[in-house]
Design a protein around this motif. Structure first.
Motif, PDB file in Angstrom:
ATOM      1  N   THR A  86       0.837  -1.187   0.000  1.00 58.77           N
ATOM      2  CA  THR A  86       0.000   0.000   0.000  1.00 58.77           C
ATOM      3  C   THR A  86       0.876   1.242   0.000  1.00 58.77           C
ATOM      4  O   THR A  86       2.109   1.144  -0.063  1.00 58.77           O
ATOM      5  CB  THR A  86      -0.974  -0.002   1.195  1.00 58.77           C
ATOM      6  OG1 THR A  86      -1.936   1.037   1.025  1.00 58.77           O
ATOM      7  CG2 THR A  86      -0.243   0.185   2.520  1.00 58.77           C
TER       8      THR A  86
ATOM      9  N   GLU B 295      -2.474   4.503  -8.352  1.00 62.92           N
ATOM     10  CA  GLU B 295      -2.318   5.390  -7.193  1.00 62.92           C
ATOM     11  C   GLU B 295      -1.855   6.755  -7.683  1.00 62.92           C
ATOM     12  O   GLU B 295      -0.786   6.894  -8.283  1.00 62.92           O
ATOM     13  CB  GLU B 295      -1.294   4.813  -6.219  1.00 62.92           C
ATOM     14  CG  GLU B 295      -0.906   5.732  -5.074  1.00 62.92           C
ATOM     15  CD  GLU B 295      -1.943   5.783  -3.958  1.00 62.92           C
ATOM     16  OE1 GLU B 295      -1.835   6.672  -3.098  1.00 62.92           O
ATOM     17  OE2 GLU B 295      -2.845   4.931  -3.942  1.00 62.92           O
TER      18      GLU B 295
ATOM     19  N   HIS C  92      -4.961   2.890  -2.467  1.00 65.70           N
ATOM     20  CA  HIS C  92      -4.888   1.573  -3.096  1.00 65.70           C
ATOM     21  C   HIS C  92      -4.113   0.612  -2.208  1.00 65.70           C
ATOM     22  O   HIS C  92      -3.078   0.966  -1.639  1.00 65.70           O
ATOM     23  CB  HIS C  92      -4.201   1.655  -4.461  1.00 65.70           C
ATOM     24  CG  HIS C  92      -5.069   2.232  -5.533  1.00 65.70           C
ATOM     25  ND1 HIS C  92      -5.820   1.459  -6.386  1.00 65.70           N
ATOM     26  CD2 HIS C  92      -5.320   3.526  -5.874  1.00 65.70           C
ATOM     27  CE1 HIS C  92      -6.490   2.244  -7.217  1.00 65.70           C
ATOM     28  NE2 HIS C  92      -6.211   3.500  -6.918  1.00 65.70           N
TER      29      HIS C  92
ATOM     30  N   VAL D 145      -2.710  -3.326  -2.754  1.00 67.94           N
ATOM     31  CA  VAL D 145      -2.613  -4.366  -3.775  1.00 67.94           C
ATOM     32  C   VAL D 145      -2.023  -5.643  -3.186  1.00 67.94           C
ATOM     33  O   VAL D 145      -1.271  -5.612  -2.193  1.00 67.94           O
ATOM     34  CB  VAL D 145      -1.774  -3.906  -4.989  1.00 67.94           C
ATOM     35  CG1 VAL D 145      -2.333  -2.625  -5.569  1.00 67.94           C
ATOM     36  CG2 VAL D 145      -0.306  -3.701  -4.599  1.00 67.94           C
TER      37      VAL D 145
ATOM     38  N   ASN E 116      -6.397  -5.533  -6.519  1.00 71.52           N
ATOM     39  CA  ASN E 116      -6.115  -4.125  -6.303  1.00 71.52           C
ATOM     40  C   ASN E 116      -7.356  -3.509  -5.655  1.00 71.52           C
ATOM     41  O   ASN E 116      -8.360  -3.272  -6.320  1.00 71.52           O
ATOM     42  CB  ASN E 116      -5.795  -3.439  -7.625  1.00 71.52           C
ATOM     43  CG  ASN E 116      -5.329  -1.991  -7.451  1.00 71.52           C
ATOM     44  OD1 ASN E 116      -5.592  -1.355  -6.430  1.00 71.52           O
ATOM     45  ND2 ASN E 116      -4.636  -1.471  -8.452  1.00 71.52           N
TER      46      ASN E 116
ATOM     47  N   GLU F 161      -9.319  -0.560  -4.112  1.00 72.56           N
ATOM     48  CA  GLU F 161      -9.328   0.897  -4.135  1.00 72.56           C
ATOM     49  C   GLU F 161     -10.175   1.419  -2.982  1.00 72.56           C
ATOM     50  O   GLU F 161     -11.256   0.913  -2.711  1.00 72.56           O
ATOM     51  CB  GLU F 161      -9.887   1.408  -5.463  1.00 72.56           C
ATOM     52  CG  GLU F 161      -9.863   2.922  -5.579  1.00 72.56           C
ATOM     53  CD  GLU F 161     -10.356   3.409  -6.930  1.00 72.56           C
ATOM     54  OE1 GLU F 161     -10.354   4.643  -7.145  1.00 72.56           O
ATOM     55  OE2 GLU F 161     -10.750   2.569  -7.756  1.00 72.56           O
TER      56      GLU F 161
END
Length: 291
Positions: free
Chosen positions: A158, A242, A256, A258, A269, A271
Motif C-alpha cells: 500500500t 495510485e 490503493h 494491492v 487491487n 481501491e
C-alpha cells in the motif's frame, strides 16, 4: 363451526410462519470478493458481519447465472442479497464498488478524477493477472529492496506518508497491514511480505522513515517502508492507479492496497478504504493458499 375456524386459524398461522421463515432467508450483505469461478457459477466472499444473522466470515456463494459474475475479480468490494434455497446460499443483485472511500472534500475528489483521466494516457495501470514490473527502493533499515526478490512469496502493498492528517487514509491502510502481520505472524517474512511505499520521499527518509516504521513496530524482514526518488515512486504508484499531488503543503492522494501473488502477478487491487482488515486478511490468505 369452531372446529372449522380452528383449522382455518391454524392454517393461517402456519402460512404466516412459512412466509416469515422465507423472509429470514434473505439478507443484505457487503464484503470483498476472494475468488470467482464463473464456470461453476460460484464465488467466495469475505462477508462483513450482519447484525442478528452472522459474524464476519469467509463464505462461498452460488449464482443462478454465470453472467452475474461477469467483470468481478478478487479484491472487488460488493454488496448483494443472500438468499437461501434448500441447502444452498445464493448471491443475488450483486453490485460492485463498495470499497471506494467517500471523499470528504468534493473538489479534491473531482480533481482526482481529472488527474486519473489525464494520467491514463501516460501510465498503464497493471491489470489483475499481469506481471508486476520489478522496482528497487530503500527501506527503513537503509537496505535496497527489489520486488523481484519476493518471488515465491505473496506481497501486500500500500501507499502512505508520515504526515498524513486524515486518520481514515494512510493510518487506516497501515493499520490494516499491521493487523494482517499479526494474523499471519508465523508466515510473515517467509510466505508473506508487507510493503508501504512512501509518497512523500523528500520528508520520509533516513531517521524520519525509521521512526515512522517504529511506530508500527515494523520488522524490516517482514514489513518494508520504502522510499526513493520521487519520479520512480510516481511511476510505481501509477502502475497501480495510485495518484497523488501536493496542494497547499499537503498531499492529496487516492487509496490503493494491492496483493501480488507468488509468481509476481497482480492478484488484487483494492481501491479506497471501505474494507475491513479481516477482509484484507481473508483475501491474502486466499492468495497464499493457491498452488
Amino acid at each position: 363451526m369452531r372446529s372449522m375456524r380452528g383449522r382455518v386459524t391454524a392454517g393461517m398461522m402456519l402460512l404466516l410462519c412459512c412466509v416469515a421463515a422465507g423472509a429470514e432467508q434473505r439478507h443484505a450483505a457487503t464484503g470483498v470478493v476472494l475468488e470467482v469461478d464463473a464456470a461453476h457459477r460460484t464465488m467466495t466472499v469475505s462477508c462483513d458481519a450482519i447484525a442478528g444473522y452472522m459474524d464476519a466470515m469467509e463464505m462461498p456463494f452460488s449464482v443462478h447465472s454465470g453472467k452475474a459474475l461477469t467483470g468481478l475479480k478478487p479484491g472487488d468490494g460488493i454488496r448483494f442479497m443472500i438468499e437461501k434455497h434448500g441447502g444452498t446460499l445464493y448471491a443475488e443483485n450483486i453490485i460492485a464498488g463498495t470499497t471506494v472511500s467517500n471523499q470528504s472534500e468534493p473538489m479534491q475528489a473531482e480533481q482526482l478524477t481529472e488527474l486519473k483521466t489525464m494520467l491514463r494516457s501516460t501510465a498503464k495501470v497493471i491489470a489483475v493477472g499481469e506481471k508486476v514490473p520489478d522496482f528497487a527502493l530503500t527501506d527503513q533499515a537503509g537496505k535496497t529492496v527489489h520486488l523481484a526478490e519476493m518471488q515465491g512469496k505473496v506481497v501486500a502493498l500500500t501507499f502512505g506518508y508520515s504526515r498524513c492528517p486524515n486518520p481514515n487514509y494512510c493510518f487506516r491502510l497501515s493499520n490494516n497491514l499491521s493487523k494482517v502481520e499479526k494474523r499471519f505472524h508465523a508466515q510473515a517474512g517467509k510466505d508473506l511480505v508487507l510493503i508501504t511505499i512512501m509518497i512523500d520521499p523528500e520528508h520520509d527518509k533516513g531517521a524520519t522513515l525509521a521512526e515512522y516504521a517504529a511506530v508500527w513496530r515494523a520488522d524490516p524482514e517482514r514489513w518494508h517502508f520504502l522510499t526513493g526518488p520521487l519520479p520512480e515512486i510516481q511511476q510505481i504508484a501509477g502502475g497501480f492507479g495510485e495518484n497523488f499531488w501536493r496542494v497547499d503543503g499537503t498531499l492529496t492522494h487516492s487509496l490503493h492496497t494491492v496483493v501480488i501473488d507468488r509468481d509476481g502477478r497482480l492478484a488484487a487491487n483494492l481501491e479506497g478504504n471501505q474494507f475491513t482488515p479481516q477482509a484484507l486478511g481473508d483475501l491474502i490468505g486466499s492468495v497464499m493458499s493457491r498452488q
